[in-house]
Design a protein around this motif. Structure first.
Motif, PDB file in Angstrom:
ATOM      1  N   SER A 106       0.817  -1.205   0.000  1.00  0.00           N
ATOM      2  CA  SER A 106       0.000   0.000   0.000  1.00  0.00           C
ATOM      3  C   SER A 106       0.854   1.260   0.000  1.00  0.00           C
ATOM      4  N   ALA A 155      -4.538   6.543   6.451  1.00  0.00           N
ATOM      5  CA  ALA A 155      -5.069   6.054   5.181  1.00  0.00           C
ATOM      6  C   ALA A 155      -6.587   6.213   5.127  1.00  0.00           C
ATOM      7  N   LEU A 166      -7.340   9.821   4.475  1.00  0.00           N
ATOM      8  CA  LEU A 166      -7.165  10.125   3.048  1.00  0.00           C
ATOM      9  C   LEU A 166      -8.347   9.628   2.225  1.00  0.00           C
ATOM     10  N   THR A 167      -8.843   8.449   2.573  1.00  0.00           N
ATOM     11  CA  THR A 167     -10.018   7.928   1.869  1.00  0.00           C
ATOM     12  C   THR A 167     -11.224   8.829   2.093  1.00  0.00           C
ATOM     13  N   ALA A 178     -10.844  11.818  -0.032  1.00  0.00           N
ATOM     14  CA  ALA A 178     -11.162  11.474  -1.421  1.00  0.00           C
ATOM     15  C   ALA A 178     -12.670  11.474  -1.633  1.00  0.00           C
ATOM     16  N   THR A 194      -5.924   3.921  -4.399  1.00  0.00           N
ATOM     17  CA  THR A 194      -4.641   4.535  -4.057  1.00  0.00           C
ATOM     18  C   THR A 194      -4.546   4.868  -2.568  1.00  0.00           C
ATOM     19  N   THR A 195      -5.639   5.290  -1.959  1.00  0.00           N
ATOM     20  CA  THR A 195      -5.609   5.675  -0.546  1.00  0.00           C
ATOM     21  C   THR A 195      -5.891   4.511   0.400  1.00  0.00           C
ATOM     22  N   SER A 196      -6.152   3.324  -0.144  1.00  0.00           N
ATOM     23  CA  SER A 196      -6.529   2.183   0.694  1.00  0.00           C
ATOM     24  C   SER A 196      -5.361   1.681   1.545  1.00  0.00           C
ATOM     25  N   ASN A 214       3.277   2.877  -6.884  1.00  0.00           N
ATOM     26  CA  ASN A 214       2.344   3.723  -6.149  1.00  0.00           C
ATOM     27  C   ASN A 214       2.405   5.168  -6.624  1.00  0.00           C
ATOM     28  N   VAL A 268      -0.755   7.390  -7.925  1.00  0.00           N
ATOM     29  CA  VAL A 268      -1.058   8.747  -7.449  1.00  0.00           C
ATOM     30  C   VAL A 268      -1.161   9.707  -8.629  1.00  0.00           C
ATOM     31  N   THR A 276      -4.304   9.180 -10.565  1.00  0.00           N
ATOM     32  CA  THR A 276      -5.450   9.718  -9.833  1.00  0.00           C
ATOM     33  C   THR A 276      -5.553  11.227 -10.007  1.00  0.00           C
TER      34      THR A 276
END
Length: 413
Positions: A224, A263, A266-267, A270, A302-304, A370, A374, A377
């Motif tokens: 991740s 994380a 961040l989700t 999003a 991406t944020t997972s 990663n 990013v 995204t």
């Protein structure tokens, strides 16, 4: 001339699909050995173990690795449709069939007026870039449902909604397709299907929603975005460890909870950005649903806390659906996803030992993969915003108050 060009492109596409899929089948059936750990063990050990439990009419409630919505049971049980094959063999054949279904959907749409075969090419090229992992996970089956939903959204809203609702109960993420859809009939169909299927499983099979507890307790997986903190920290005295935990290889030790929480934050951010986009967007066209779905899934992937290699097949499928439309602005994003797929197969399974060991090679592969996600995204969100949110026009300038007023004249006597 254009018809001839399409014919040649179609011929090349089908030949490429046939050769690459034959190679994938040779890998999963063990005719040729793919570098790295055996990725097919998930089918022969984990999936088949769940299959034995699910056949008894209950979910594997005592197995913390079962972290999927109730309809996932149908994918795990699906090899029973081919009783003349062993479980693993039947699963690989059905994964291949799902791959073929996606190709046929993309060809059906791509060959219509106003469409193109770029989407089919993305699928044909992207899937083999991930190696045999694609046919060793049920994600390709979920992707087939999601692609069908996205492509049906414009002409068959109720069918699209039903597919979204069913897909969400296979693996949750297809629910994000609704982000870019305004038609109420799609939402209503999705909710009705989801409630009906969930209710059926809740009544028929005990433990249908035990996965919610197991999913909540997951940590930071070694592939991740957040894991990069610990990969680098291990070279500076961090005393945590890497263990198989809740079905994936995760970091355990100091500060892991904090990074996992970050994380989730961040989700949440999003989700907030997607909500802001949805409230301000005004221009919705035939391709908007596909573009928005790709961006939404990119943001949440991406944020997972977990970015498993099979997640990439979701992105390949949605990118392919986007590029079926000539007006789609996701071309650069799709290319970034394809490059990320190639780097993904390098970090898993080829050099996964380096990733787990946090070697310079493993860290570099993760930084690149990663980083590409990013970038994809950011680029995707920017293009989606530009295409759908009107620019604010500056207000007209205020009248100049310093202008000398006209001289008044007195009336004549």
């Amino acid at each position: 001339m254009e018809t001839k060009a399409v014919r040649w492109s179609l011929t090349g596409l089908l030949l490429t699909w046939g050769v690459t899929r034959l190679l994938l089948l040779l890998w999963v059936f063990g005719v040729y050995v793919f570098p790295g750990p055996d990725v097919t063990s998930d089918v022969s050990v984990i999936y088949q173990g769940w299959y034995d439990v699910l056949r008894t009419g209950t979910f594997p409630q005592q197995d913390v690795t079962w972290q999927y919505p109730p309809a996932a049971a149908l994918a795990i049980l699906s090899p029973a449709l081919l009783p003349f094959l062993e479980y693993t063999q039947a699963f690989f054949v059905l994964a291949f069939a799902a791959d073929l279904v996606v190709l046929l959907l993309l060809l059906y749409v791509g060959l219509r007026d106003g469409r193109r075969l770029r989407g089919a090419w993305v699928w044909v090229v992207g899937v083999p870039l991930l190696g045999p992992t694609v046919y060793s996970r049920y994600d390709v089956m979920v992707t087939a449902v999601a692609v069908a939903a996205v492509l049906a959204a414009a002409r068959h809203p109720k069918a699209a909604g039903a597919l979204v609702g069913f897909g969400a109960l296979l693996k949750v993420w297809p629910a994000l397709i609704l982000v870019g859809i305004r038609r109420r009939s799609v939402w209503a169909s999705a909710v009705a299907t989801g409630v009906a299927v969930a209710g059926l499983f809740a009544v028929a099979m005990p433990g249908a929603f035990a996965f919610l507890t197991f999913q909540r307790e997951r940590g930071t997986e070694v592939e991740s975005l957040g894991s990069l903190v610990f990969h680098i920290a291990r070279h500076h005295g961090w005393d945590g460890s890497v263990l198989l935990n809740y079905g994936s290889v995760e970091f355990l030790g100091p500060w892991v909870t904090a990074v996992s929480t970050a994380a989730l934050v961040l989700t949440g951010m999003a989700f907030g950005l997607l909500l802001l986009w949805r409230l301000t967007a005004t221009r919705f066209e035939a391709h908007t649903a596909a573009d928005a779905a790709l961006v939404a899934v990119l943001m949440f992937t991406t944020t997972s806390r977990v970015i498993s290699p099979q997640y990439m097949v979701w992105l390949v499928g949605l990118a392919a659906a986007c590029l079926c439309f000539r007006a789609s602005r996701m071309g650069v994003t799709a290319v970034l996803v394809l490059v990320a797929c190639f780097v993904t197969v390098l970090e898993f399974p080829i050099w996964f030992a380096d990733v787990v060991g946090s070697t310079p090679l493993g860290i570099t592969l993760l930084l690149v993969r990663n980083g590409l996600l990013v970038l994809a995204t950011v680029v995707g969100m920017r293009e989606l915003w530009r295409a759908t949110v009107p620019e604010r026009t500056p207000p007209p300038p205020a009248p100049d108050q310093t202008t000398t007023p006209a001289r008044e004249t007195s009336p004549s006597p």
